[in-house]
Design a protein around this motif. Structure first.
Motif, short mmCIF file in Angstrom:
data_model
loop_
_atom_site.label_atom_id
_atom_site.label_comp_id
_atom_site.label_asym_id
_atom_site.label_seq_id
_atom_site.Cartn_x
_atom_site.Cartn_y
_atom_site.Cartn_z
N SER A 255 -12.20 -11.64 -2.72
CA SER A 255 -11.85 -10.22 -2.69
C SER A 255 -11.21 -9.80 -1.38
CB SER A 255 -13.13 -9.40 -2.91
OG SER A 255 -12.93 -8.03 -2.70
N CYS B 180 -12.02 -7.04 -0.17
CA CYS B 180 -13.13 -6.27 0.41
C CYS B 180 -12.83 -4.79 0.56
CB CYS B 180 -13.57 -6.86 1.74
SG CYS B 180 -14.30 -8.49 1.60
N THR C 26 -16.31 -4.00 -2.98
CA THR C 26 -17.50 -4.45 -2.29
C THR C 26 -18.76 -3.89 -2.95
OG1 THR C 26 -16.29 -4.57 -0.20
CG2 THR C 26 -18.68 -4.50 -0.06
N PHE D 266 -19.48 -13.32 -2.12
CA PHE D 266 -18.08 -13.01 -1.81
C PHE D 266 -17.39 -14.13 -1.04
CE2 PHE D 266 -19.64 -8.77 -2.53
CZ PHE D 266 -18.54 -8.00 -2.89
N CYS E 128 -14.37 -13.52 1.38
CA CYS E 128 -13.71 -12.33 1.94
C CYS E 128 -12.31 -12.64 2.46
CB CYS E 128 -14.56 -11.75 3.06
SG CYS E 128 -16.19 -11.22 2.54
N GLN F 34 -11.02 -2.74 5.31
CA GLN F 34 -11.42 -3.98 4.65
C GLN F 34 -11.95 -5.01 5.65
OE1 GLN F 34 -7.85 -4.98 2.48
NE2 GLN F 34 -7.87 -3.02 1.40
N ASN G 253 -15.52 -4.08 6.35
CA ASN G 253 -16.33 -4.35 5.16
C ASN G 253 -16.67 -5.84 5.06
OD1 ASN G 253 -15.88 -1.65 4.63
ND2 ASN G 253 -14.36 -2.01 3.03
N SER G 254 -15.72 -6.69 5.42
CA SER G 254 -15.98 -8.13 5.38
C SER G 254 -17.00 -8.53 6.45
CB SER G 254 -14.68 -8.92 5.55
OG SER G 254 -14.13 -8.77 6.83
N VAL H 234 -20.32 -7.98 4.86
CA VAL H 234 -20.62 -9.02 3.88
C VAL H 234 -21.04 -10.32 4.57
CG1 VAL H 234 -19.65 -10.51 2.07
CG2 VAL H 234 -19.13 -8.06 2.09
#
Length: 470
Positions: free
Chosen positions: A352, A354, A359, A369, A371, A378, A381-382, A385
């Motif tokens: 993804s 992300c 997410t 995930f 990433c 993004q 966000n990664s 994760v």
């Protein structure tokens, strides 16, 4: 008692429209009337992909107003689009609201505006309408916007949002570090675009959020305690789509190819690599080929979404003999019903970009995930994760900026053989899905927010102190 009529207006992007439509659905389920306002261009896309079974209920109407862009203007130029919208749309929105008030006799009670649409706050203030801000991204992202003055004071950024320090920074000791080069306004496009986004989207969004009676966010306390503790005015009501697991998503810009669900039914449990990169990611030909060959090298079944006009077959050439070699092991579609895909037992992992919606959907379905962030929030966000939640791994680029086929093959094997990451994903799923159940934190916040909307005030809305809200 007078009827409660809410006007909802998202930023004209896929990742903003879908979660706000889910907010609107929650409002109508609770008996509130909703007018959902898209730009004309987005309205056409949604309506062309809309079917009768998508219609939430009779309490919601979909309308549109012009964004000010000309027929030959490029709406992918986010700088120009945001600049034009902030100049043209306020007058159009005022006229729409006046027309609604006269037509059905039910005046707009409240406006819920996307944080990107800061100019809406001026309309709400002028027309004496209660205002709420919605953040379609993470609470950390909203906290970043609310912390702009501190970043300026600490000389982390200059007056145009340009990073001044090549070092990681923290908004608070309880939050993960952020790379200023990856601040959303610093990595959207060229320097001119970034400046427009900072001055219009970010600064106006911050001002609007400070004026709003409520700030709601598609997240949970369990995912981001540091951000919510730093700004308790931001209320988590998500993950929104976790309450809608068995219903069709609405608001897509492209038609979903549901044949991929039938294909998934034929694959072994936890075997499929699902690769999808949202509505903005663009790959050059070299990267496209490396992705294709990387998926092939895994020797695993894969479902790959190649969006029209972005990273799909209309724009790129597949490696010679590729389709013949992968055969039925690979399923390639232009757009997928992602919520249903991620909920499918055959899916093993999610490769993804992300985006926050993706997410949240991956987290809500307990999927690990891979990433591959592209831009904006993004990257952060990664970080969540990979480093904080530990529910995935990152894909690294080589010296030329390419994620190679070997890197893809290697990380897929590492991820799918890592039982610790798999268990972390399942544990996190349990926590976040529980938060939206009746009586729990996000669910309670949503009900309190709806009750706040219902508090009728014939006079000017009171911009109450958000921090006192409990």
């Amino acid at each position: 008692m007078k009827s409660v009529h809410v006007l909802v207006i998202p930023n004209p992007a896929q990742g903003h429209v879908i979660p706000l439509l889910e907010v609107a659905r929650c409002l109508t389920i609770n008996g509130l009337k909703v007018t959902f306002v898209n730009t004309e261009a987005v309205h056409k896309l949604i309506m062309s992909a809309w079917s009768e079974k998508d219609d939430p209920n009779d309490l919601m109407q979909m309308v549109s107003i012009p964004d000010g862009m000309g027929p030959l203007d490029d709406r992918n130029d986010v700088g120009k689009l945001n600049e034009t919208m902030s100049r043209v749309m306020p007058e159009k929105l005022e006229a729409l609201i006046e027309g609604i008030d006269k037509l059905d006799g039910e005046k707009i009670t409240c406006i819920i505006a996307d944080y990107c649409m800061g100019w809406v706050s001026k309309v709400a203030q002028k027309m004496r309408i209660k205002l709420a801000t919605f953040c379609s991204g993470s609470a950390a992202f909203m906290a970043l916007i609310m912390s702009v003055q501190k970043l300026l004071d600490d000389q982390v950024i200059d007056n145009n949002g340009v990073p001044l320090k090549d070092q990681m920074t923290q908004l608070s000791t309880t939050m993960p570090s952020m790379n200023p080069a990856h601040f959303v306004w610093a990595c959207v496009g060229d320097s001119a675009t970034n400046k427009i986004i900072f001055n219009i989207t970010i600064l106006e969004g911050k001002e609007a959020a400070e004026m709003a009676g409520r700030i709601i966010c598609n997240s949970t306390m369990e995912l981001e305690p540091g951000a919510f503790n730093l700004f308790p005015s931001i209320l988590p009501i998500g993950p929104l789509l976790a309450t809608n697991s068995f219903k069709k998503q609405v608001g897509h810009f492209w038609n979903e190819d549901s044949t991929c669900l039938t294909w998934l039914d034929q694959q072994p449990v936890s075997s499929v690599i699902y690769a999808a990169f949202g509505s903005f990611t663009i790959f050059n030909q070299t990267q496209f080929e490396e992705l294709a060959l990387g998926l092939e090298l895994t020797n695993r079944p894969f479902l790959w979404v190649t969006r029209p006009g972005g990273s799909g077959s209309k724009d790129h050439v597949y490696p010679s003999g590729y389709m013949e070699r992968v055969g039925t092991r690979g399923k390639i579609v232009s757009w997928a019903p992602q919520q249903e895909v991620l909920n499918h037992p055959s899916v093993a992992c999610f490769m993804s970009h992300c985006g926050w919606n993706s997410t949240m959907e991956g987290v809500s379905n307990g999927v690990p995930f891979l990433c591959w962030p592209y831009f904006a929030d993004q990257f952060f966000n990664s970080t969540y994760v990979c480093d904080i939640w530990k529910t995935g791994m990152g894909l690294n680029k080589d010296d030329t900026g390419i994620v190679t086929r070997v890197e893809i093959m290697s990380k897929v094997e590492q991820l799918l053989n890592n039982n610790i990451v798999k268990q972390s994903a399942l544990n996190l799923q349990e926590k976040v899905v529980n938060s939206v159940r009746e009586g729990n934190s996000s669910n309670e916040n949503l009900h309190k927010f709806i009750n706040w909307i219902k508090e009728w005030n014939d006079n000017a809305p009171e911009n109450d102190n958000l921090k006192s809200y409990s």
